[in-house]
Enzyme design. Structure first.
Site, PDB file in Angstrom:
ATOM      1  N   ARG A  62     -10.828 -17.411   2.482  1.00 47.09           N
ATOM      2  CA  ARG A  62     -12.083 -16.784   3.246  1.00 47.09           C
ATOM      3  C   ARG A  62     -11.715 -15.631   4.134  1.00 47.09           C
ATOM      4  NH1 ARG A  62     -13.791 -16.585   7.984  1.00 47.09           N
ATOM      5  NH2 ARG A  62     -11.808 -17.624   8.868  1.00 47.09           N
ATOM      6  N   VAL A  63     -12.580 -14.624   4.167  1.00 48.12           N
ATOM      7  CA  VAL A  63     -12.805 -13.567   5.030  1.00 48.12           C
ATOM      8  C   VAL A  63     -14.048 -13.563   5.680  1.00 48.12           C
ATOM      9  CG1 VAL A  63     -11.084 -12.024   3.890  1.00 48.12           C
ATOM     10  CG2 VAL A  63     -13.191 -11.849   3.283  1.00 48.12           C
ATOM     11  N   SER A  64     -14.082 -12.947   6.939  1.00 50.93           N
ATOM     12  CA  SER A  64     -15.275 -12.862   7.544  1.00 50.93           C
ATOM     13  C   SER A  64     -16.153 -11.733   7.250  1.00 50.93           C
ATOM     14  CB  SER A  64     -14.858 -12.711   9.338  1.00 50.93           C
ATOM     15  OG  SER A  64     -13.827 -13.505   9.559  1.00 50.93           O
ATOM     16  N   SER A  65     -15.855 -10.576   6.871  1.00 53.68           N
ATOM     17  CA  SER A  65     -16.716  -9.575   6.401  1.00 53.68           C
ATOM     18  C   SER A  65     -16.623  -8.823   5.067  1.00 53.68           C
ATOM     19  CB  SER A  65     -16.634  -8.608   7.751  1.00 53.68           C
ATOM     20  OG  SER A  65     -15.347  -8.031   7.922  1.00 53.68           O
ATOM     21  N   GLN A  68     -13.438  -6.716   4.585  1.00 55.06           N
ATOM     22  CA  GLN A  68     -12.153  -7.487   4.316  1.00 55.06           C
ATOM     23  C   GLN A  68     -11.784  -8.101   2.802  1.00 55.06           C
ATOM     24  OE1 GLN A  68     -12.686 -10.327   7.569  1.00 55.06           O
ATOM     25  NE2 GLN A  68     -11.018  -9.412   8.488  1.00 55.06           N
TER      26      GLN A  68
END
Length: 202
Positions: A62-65, A68
């Site tokens: 997972r990444v936030s944005s 990324q």
């Protein structure tokens, strides 16, 4: 030679944990007999018949944005290489969203798989890739449903101050988006300023 084996040998034969063997027995997926001393014994031929149904390894990234995405692909590569090296059959789940968002599509799928006894092990590159806050709840579900958690990088890569700055940034990003709208100029300016402050702390 006897065709009956114990829990440990059955787990090794199927490539799963002893906890999974006991869970499968409790659910009626496999059967056992008991020795006079009360120990479980499993029939090898029956176990081999169930081998193709062995639980899944799930690798979660997972990444936030959106900016990324490259990091998301790097995470995926690390997870895939690790699982392949261990010889595990696996499914890769990739999520893009805040660590405070509990409604991400991938996370919901992961929870459903865990809660239906389909996940033998969960593999993460870092603990906070699961959730920024509340990952302990998912780990508790894993314990309840017999899912092993494997965290590849358990070393402390960041200081307390860096973690705190990242946590604060995540919180303010989420709430400012709700207050101003995720695409508003005011929100973007606020997040930019916060990132600059966080970078100075690192």
């Amino acid at each position: 030679m006897s065709n009956l084996i114990g829990v440990k040998e059955a787990a090794e034969l199927l490539g799963v944990s002893t906890k999974t063997i006991r869970r499968w027995e409790a659910n009626g997926k496999i059967c056992s007999t008991r020795t006079e001393g009360g120990h479980r014994r499993f029939d090898v031929s029956q176990l081999l018949g169930n081998k193709s149904d062995a639980s899944l390894t799930v690798a979660y990234a997972r990444v936030s944005s959106h900016d990324q995405r490259k990091d998301l692909e790097r995470q995926a590569m690390v997870l895939e290489a690790y699982c392949a090296k261990q010889g595990w059959s696996y499914e890769l789940i990739k999520d893009l969203g805040s660590g405070m968002n509990y409604k991400k599509k991938g996370l919901i799928r992961l929870i459903k798989l865990i809660c239906t006894y389909q996940v033998e092990r969960l593999v993460l590159s870092h603990k906070d890739r699961l959730l920024r806050f509340g990952s302990e709840l998912i780990f508790m579900l894993c314990e309840i449903y017999g899912t092993e958690v494997v965290i590849i990088n358990r070393s402390e890569d960041s200081t307390f101050e860096e973690d705190l700055a990242q946590d604060v940034l995540e919180i303010i990003t989420v709430f400012s988006a709700r207050l101003y709208g995720s695409r508003s100029h005011k929100n973007k300016a606020l997040v930019k300023e916060l990132r600059e402050v966080a970078d100075k702390i690192k």
